[in-house]
Design an enzyme around this catalytic site. Structure first.
Site, short mmCIF file in Angstrom:
data_model
loop_
_atom_site.label_atom_id
_atom_site.label_comp_id
_atom_site.label_asym_id
_atom_site.label_seq_id
_atom_site.Cartn_x
_atom_site.Cartn_y
_atom_site.Cartn_z
N LYS A 48 60.36 24.18 34.74
CA LYS A 48 60.10 23.90 34.49
C LYS A 48 58.07 23.16 35.10
CE LYS A 48 59.56 18.91 33.15
NZ LYS A 48 59.46 17.02 34.07
N SER A 123 60.44 14.59 29.11
CA SER A 123 58.94 15.06 29.43
C SER A 123 59.49 16.82 29.86
CB SER A 123 57.60 15.40 30.48
OG SER A 123 58.56 14.77 31.94
N SER A 147 63.04 12.09 32.14
CA SER A 147 62.94 13.63 31.58
C SER A 147 63.55 14.81 31.95
CB SER A 147 61.59 13.84 32.55
OG SER A 147 59.98 12.98 31.97
N1 GLN Z 1 59.00 8.63 29.84
C1 GLN Z 1 58.89 9.17 31.23
C2 GLN Z 1 57.78 8.67 31.60
O1 GLN Z 1 56.95 8.74 30.56
C3 GLN Z 1 59.92 9.60 32.47
C4 GLN Z 1 59.03 10.90 31.99
C5 GLN Z 1 59.49 12.08 32.98
O2 GLN Z 1 60.71 11.45 33.71
N2 GLN Z 1 59.22 12.33 33.62
O3 GLN Z 1 57.07 7.65 31.93
#
Ligand code: GLN
Length: 446
Positions: A48, A123, A147
């Site tokens: 990532k 994400s 995410s």
């Molecule tokens: N969807 C959640 C957020 O926007 C989780 C994102 C993540 O785990 N990085 O914060």
């Protein structure tokens, strides 16, 4: 090819595997890779874009980090290298890991390989989509509020969010430091255990790293061990019929495998959402203050003075979702509202932890949905509140620091994957993998 098989290949075979994966990545039409790099010579792995690889451009999917070159590698990258793996590319992601769709990346949206009119989730959407498509054998993601698990679920692959402190955050671009964890995204449970065993363990360079020896999961994998598994009845009411169907299927499979199912309820998930979005944005506003145009990445041009430089760099460099969270985070931390929001959220965080502890007094594991629906269409999640709501089943896990694994259970009538998660007590991860393996064998997703 599975990761565990790739790790047994000889040098020449690894070389041709890298070439094969590289050409798949280059031909791919789903925008899962931001870039590829063929300089390594180990088993290829996708990383990532918020995990530092020395001498690579690393940008967290943001315009503001254009031009930044990582001066050192994250601890997880050093561990991968020692185990014979080499990063092959940067996976697309929501900007600074804020999002649930991988649409907010500076590099454009990643598409879901099961249906390119849909998002892969986020994400870590690039990581999950590439593994699902076969343009990566395995990948690393990061999970602050879901995410890893959520895109794994939308793409029909396995994702694991370790107990907070089990995997070093050294070299991970910080979003919300008390919630962030790096974890594996793989084709199946065994690969997930293999990759987790490689990256887990104490790291003195991360002050929140747990000073514990990692007991490897892989040699102890046992799909025949049985456990007491709690299902949260009021959670499933909030999910749609596809998720409900997968839930029933999984419960039946677990019972057939000899596990004991017990029924529990928990507080409404709306408290999880409010608590998470106060704490995560407060930490994000603090962490992202460092991107001022002086030290990292991109700097605005034609500025009048230093204040103008900060304002212009940040206004141009951050996308809308990131700006929204910085504003919200600074608001909840401001002196007039700190007690009413930030402090209250920390108190509720303890209550959520206590609720989980109570369930774990009686159960070894919890089975839970990951999302209320299957992957939405690209462009469908325009309303930020609607997007935050879709995190209802994943974010409490991070607030409490628990380990949770997402695995595919079935496909709905449109051929879209549905996953579920198994959650355990902190540092008690073996039962998750054992049970996930027994579930994987019985549901026969692939
Ligand atoms: N969807 C959640 C957020 O926007 C989780 C994102 C993540 O785990 N990085 O914060």
């Amino acid at each position: 090819m599975k990761l565990r098989d790739a790790l047994k290949l000889n040098k020449d075979e690894v070389k041709s595997l890298r070439e094969d994966i590289l050409s798949k990545a280059k031909q791919s039409k789903i925008n899962a890779y931001i870039s590829t790099d063929s300089s390594g010579d180990g088993v290829p792995i996708l990383v990532k874009d918020n995990i530092q690889v020395k001498n690579w451009s690393v940008t967290s999917g943001s315009k503001i980090l254009q031009g930044y070159i990582a001066p050192y590698s994250a601890t997880v990258i050093d561990k991968l290298n020692s185990a014979g793996l080499s990063p092959l590319g940067r996976a697309n992601m929501d900007e600074f890991a804020m999002g649930s769709t991988t649409e907010s990346s500076f590099y454009g949206a990643t598409l879901n390989p099961h249906d390119i009119s849909r998002v892969p989730g986020g994400s870590s959407g690039g990581s999950a989509a590439a593994v699902a498509e076969g343009s990566a054998i395995a990948a690393l993601g990061s999970d602050t509020g879901g995410s890893i698990r959520q895109p794994a679920s939308y793409c029909g692959v396995v994702g694991f969010k370790p107990t907070y402190g089990k995997v070093s955050r050294y070299g991970l671009g910080a979003y919300a430091s008390s919630l962030d964890q790096i974890g594996p995204i793989t084709q199946d449970i065994e690969d997930c255990a293999v990759l987790y065993d490689i990256i887990a363990g104490y790291d003195p360079k991360d002050s929140t790293s747990a000073n514990l020896e990692h007991t490897p999961i892989t040699p102890n994998l046992d799909a025949d061990k049985t456990y007491t598994i709690a299902v949260i009845d009021n959670y499933i009411d909030e999910a749609n019929s596809d998720i409900k169907e997968a839930y029933s299927l999984a419960i039946k499979a677990l019972q057939d495998a000899g596990h004991t199912i017990i029924h529990k309820t928990m507080s409404n998930t709306k408290y999880d959402i409010a608590t998470y979005y106060i704490i995560a944005t407060a930490e994000a506003a603090t962490n992202l203050a460092r991107y001022d145009g002086i030290r990292y990445g991109r700097r605005a041009e034609d500025v009048k003075n230093i204040k103008d430089l900060y304002v212009k760099t940040r206004s141009e460099g951050f996308g809308d979702e990131v700006k929204r969270r910085i504003l919200l985070g600074n608001f909840v931390l401001s002196s007039g509202y700190y007690d009413a929001y930030y402090l209250k959220a920390q108190q509720v965080r303890h209550l959520i932890r206590d609720e989980f502890s109570k369930i774990f007094d009686e159960a070894d594991l919890i089975l839970s949905p990951i999302t209320p629906t299957v992957a939405p269409k690209v462009g469908e999640t325009i309303d930020p509140l609607q997007m935050y709501k879709s995190d209802m089943f994943t974010i409490a896990i991070n607030l409490v620091g628990l380990p949770a694994l997402s695995l595919p259970i079935m496909k709905n009538a449109d051929g879209l994957p549905v996953g579920l998660q198994l959650i355990a007590k902190t540092f008690n991860e073996q039962p998750i993998f054992n049970t996930a393996l027994s579930l994987e064998k019985r549901v026969n997703y692939n």
